[in-house]
Design a protein around this motif. Structure first.
Motif, PDB file in Angstrom:
ATOM      1  N   VAL A  37      39.312   7.087  25.682  1.00  0.00           N
ATOM      2  CA  VAL A  37      38.095   7.041  24.858  1.00  0.00           C
ATOM      3  C   VAL A  37      38.449   6.773  23.388  1.00  0.00           C
ATOM      4  O   VAL A  37      39.274   7.481  22.799  1.00  0.00           O
ATOM      5  CB  VAL A  37      37.277   8.346  24.995  1.00  0.00           C
ATOM      6  N   ILE A  47      26.378  10.982  26.327  1.00  0.00           N
ATOM      7  CA  ILE A  47      27.214  10.083  25.524  1.00  0.00           C
ATOM      8  C   ILE A  47      28.019  10.874  24.503  1.00  0.00           C
ATOM      9  O   ILE A  47      29.211  10.614  24.299  1.00  0.00           O
ATOM     10  CB  ILE A  47      26.353   8.990  24.849  1.00  0.00           C
ATOM     11  N   ARG A  48      27.383  11.869  23.875  1.00  0.00           N
ATOM     12  CA  ARG A  48      28.099  12.687  22.865  1.00  0.00           C
ATOM     13  C   ARG A  48      29.306  13.391  23.478  1.00  0.00           C
ATOM     14  O   ARG A  48      30.379  13.447  22.877  1.00  0.00           O
ATOM     15  CB  ARG A  48      27.140  13.705  22.232  1.00  0.00           C
ATOM     16  N   ARG A 105      34.564   2.753  25.229  1.00  0.00           N
ATOM     17  CA  ARG A 105      33.543   3.153  24.244  1.00  0.00           C
ATOM     18  C   ARG A 105      32.202   3.350  24.958  1.00  0.00           C
ATOM     19  O   ARG A 105      32.045   2.960  26.120  1.00  0.00           O
ATOM     20  CB  ARG A 105      33.392   2.069  23.163  1.00  0.00           C
ATOM     21  N   PHE A 106      31.227   3.912  24.227  1.00  0.00           N
ATOM     22  CA  PHE A 106      29.922   4.198  24.825  1.00  0.00           C
ATOM     23  C   PHE A 106      28.806   3.756  23.894  1.00  0.00           C
ATOM     24  O   PHE A 106      28.984   3.701  22.676  1.00  0.00           O
ATOM     25  CB  PHE A 106      29.795   5.694  25.137  1.00  0.00           C
ATOM     26  N   THR A 107      27.656   3.456  24.490  1.00  0.00           N
ATOM     27  CA  THR A 107      26.511   2.992  23.709  1.00  0.00           C
ATOM     28  C   THR A 107      25.220   3.339  24.456  1.00  0.00           C
ATOM     29  O   THR A 107      25.252   3.671  25.641  1.00  0.00           O
ATOM     30  CB  THR A 107      26.572   1.465  23.493  1.00  0.00           C
ATOM     31  N   LEU A 147      32.816  -0.726  28.134  1.00  0.00           N
ATOM     32  CA  LEU A 147      31.699  -0.166  27.374  1.00  0.00           C
ATOM     33  C   LEU A 147      30.742   0.485  28.358  1.00  0.00           C
ATOM     34  O   LEU A 147      30.248  -0.173  29.283  1.00  0.00           O
ATOM     35  CB  LEU A 147      30.980  -1.269  26.580  1.00  0.00           C
ATOM     36  N   LEU A 173      30.966  12.465  26.248  1.00  0.00           N
ATOM     37  CA  LEU A 173      31.952  11.458  26.648  1.00  0.00           C
ATOM     38  C   LEU A 173      32.720  10.926  25.450  1.00  0.00           C
ATOM     39  O   LEU A 173      33.923  10.646  25.550  1.00  0.00           O
ATOM     40  CB  LEU A 173      31.257  10.312  27.390  1.00  0.00           C
ATOM     41  N   GLU A 174      32.059  10.802  24.297  1.00  0.00           N
ATOM     42  CA  GLU A 174      32.732  10.308  23.094  1.00  0.00           C
ATOM     43  C   GLU A 174      33.800  11.287  22.585  1.00  0.00           C
ATOM     44  O   GLU A 174      34.678  10.904  21.831  1.00  0.00           O
ATOM     45  CB  GLU A 174      31.695  10.031  21.997  1.00  0.00           C
ATOM     46  N   GLN A 175      33.707  12.548  23.047  1.00  0.00           N
ATOM     47  CA  GLN A 175      34.744  13.538  22.717  1.00  0.00           C
ATOM     48  C   GLN A 175      35.845  13.563  23.785  1.00  0.00           C
ATOM     49  O   GLN A 175      36.763  14.391  23.733  1.00  0.00           O
ATOM     50  CB  GLN A 175      34.125  14.937  22.609  1.00  0.00           C
ATOM     51  N   GLY A 187      38.600   6.836  19.545  1.00  0.00           N
ATOM     52  CA  GLY A 187      38.372   7.929  18.606  1.00  0.00           C
ATOM     53  C   GLY A 187      39.059   9.222  18.985  1.00  0.00           C
ATOM     54  O   GLY A 187      39.196  10.125  18.165  1.00  0.00           O
TER      55      GLY A 187
END
Length: 450
Positions: free
Chosen positions: A65, A42-43, A76-78, A33, A45-47, A67
């Protein structure tokens, strides 16, 4: 692969170091995480996309990653510290330690803030692992701070595990490091780090266990030695220029001595980037605080030689175009501080381009990956979409970052675009014979003119 009982990993700070480390930990089989305080980062990295250019990193992120189609989903990221504290067994702190404004000293505010934000959420035994480059003595202070703030108290331990990433090779250096250094205070901390790094250790990577101060000094010592070697050959280039010698041949000859070695003996416009310059300055500042400033006075000269190379390139350019830069057109090849990166922090190439522009030259820059970052720092420079366009109509061409693309340029084709066939090689990687055969006046730092 890690077993189901493997420690869960968090990575705090998702820049060059953190994003690479997080992806590599997922590649090694761990649930990871990552946390950053910048929502845009974060946006991205989530892609499965890195917030910077680093060869191989997008592929590694895409493989893990959550998704992203076909990924392992282990990463995952937060932006939630509570989630980080609840999730992790081992917390890697990878935030930036820039140079303080107007001082040589290191700015520890990001590290301090990260530790202060994390510690109150450590409610069970956990290992916090510092990877950022910090002044010696920081780990001891931070360990006490964590123990004070963490509900788990002394069960929230600190270790120091310095990073040795080379931009452009960060993925390789994380998955297959040439050494691992662990500054620890307990057997538990050492065993946890050995578990995290089990795969590289099985490949034979040396594992050096030290106390806190030594682990902090390893990184700054390594960077200081590297900076010294680069500045040494650049000092020899200055002597070669005065004596009519050839620094490339000199470097080749001394490089055969295995006590010296060939690496980092290429004279040029010097080192830059987000690490070496600020790290050696912070090292000098910290040595002064410890009463050991005389031990590192040589680093002042290392820094001075390095900065002098940029000024020397500006002077060579002025001389080459007739003594004044006013109104002269200069094509600049390279903006990043090194190839295979989009990093322009303290870039010698961009610094030279900026100085030329401030002295009245019309400067047009091209770089394969660093254009957006260069524009953000120097919006008043001209920018082109190719090397050919950058040199169109130029009175002189400067080669300032050693991208492979520039080494493979056709001097004859480039010669058709310029006003004058005059090239200055600031990195000593172009072939003088090939350029001179194509009708160019070729000059490189520390080399004979003909």
């Amino acid at each position: 692969m890690a077993s189901s009982a493997s420690p869960k990993i968090t990575v705090i700070g998702l820049g060059y170091l953190g994003a690479t480390h997080a992806a590599a930990m997922a590649e090694l089989g761990f649930e990871v995480l990552g946390l950053d305080v910048v929502p845009e980062k974060i946006r991205l990295l989530e892609q499965g996309r890195a917030p910077m250019y680093e060869p191989g990193l997008d592929d590694l992120l895409g493989a893990h990653v959550a998704g992203v189609e076909g990924s392992s989903g282990r990463l995952r990221f937060t932006d939630s510290w509570a989630e980080i504290g609840d999730f992790g067994d081992v917390h890697f702190v990878c935030v930036n330690t820039p140079q303080k404004h107007g001082e040589y000293a290191c700015d520890m505010s990001y590290v301090d803030s990260a530790m202060d934000s994390l510690a109150p959420h450590l409610t069970r035994p956990a290992l916090v692992v510092g990877k950022s480059t910090v002044p010696v003595g920081s780990a001891e202070r931070l360990a006490a701070r964590i123990a004070e703030l963490a509900p788990a108290g002394a069960d929230a331990e600190l270790a120091w595990n310095p990073e040795f990433l080379r931009e452009g090779f960060a993925v390789q250096d994380t998955l297959h490091p040439d050494r691992l250094v662990a500054g620890v205070r307990s057997e538990r901390a050492e065993l946890l780090l050995r578990e995290v790094y089990a795969r590289p250790l099985a490949e034979g990577t040396p594992f050096v266990v030290t106390d806190f101060p030594t682990s902090e000094l390893v990184k700054t010592s390594a960077n200081s030695f590297l900076a010294t070697k680069i500045s040494f050959i650049n000092a020899m280039a200055e002597v070669c220029e005065a004596a009519g010698g050839d620094v490339v041949k000199l470097a080749e000859a001394i490089g055969y001595d295995d006590r010296i070695g060939k690496k980092f003996l290429r004279a040029g416009i010097g080192f830059g980037g987000g690490c070496l310059p600020k790290d050696i300055r912070a090292f000098m500042a910290r040595a002064g605080e410890l009463g050991a400033s005389e031990a590192l006075t040589f680093l002042r000269e290392v820094d001075s030689i390095n900065m002098r190379r940029r000024a020397q390139m500006v002077e060579l350019t002025r001389d080459a175009v007739g003594g004044t830069l006013l109104g002269k057109r200069v094509g600049v090849l390279g903006a990043t501080f090194k190839p295979d990166s989009d990093d322009v922090r303290d870039s010698p190439a961009l610094n030279v381009a900026g100085q030329l522009h401030l002295q009245g030259a019309q400067v047009t820059v091209y770089d394969p990956k660093g254009m957006a970052n260069a524009r953000a720092i120097f919006p008043t420079l001209g920018y082109a979409d190719s090397a050919l366009e950058a040199v169109r109509g130029a009175d002189i061409v400067l080669h300032l970052t050693e991208w492979r693309e520039f080494k493979e340029l056709d001097p004859a084709a480039l010669g058709e675009a310029v006003t004058r066939r005059h090239v200055l090689d600031g990195r000593n990687t172009l072939d003088p014979e090939v350029w001179r055969k194509a009708g160019w006046t070729f000059r490189a730092l520390g080399r004979p003119t003909a």
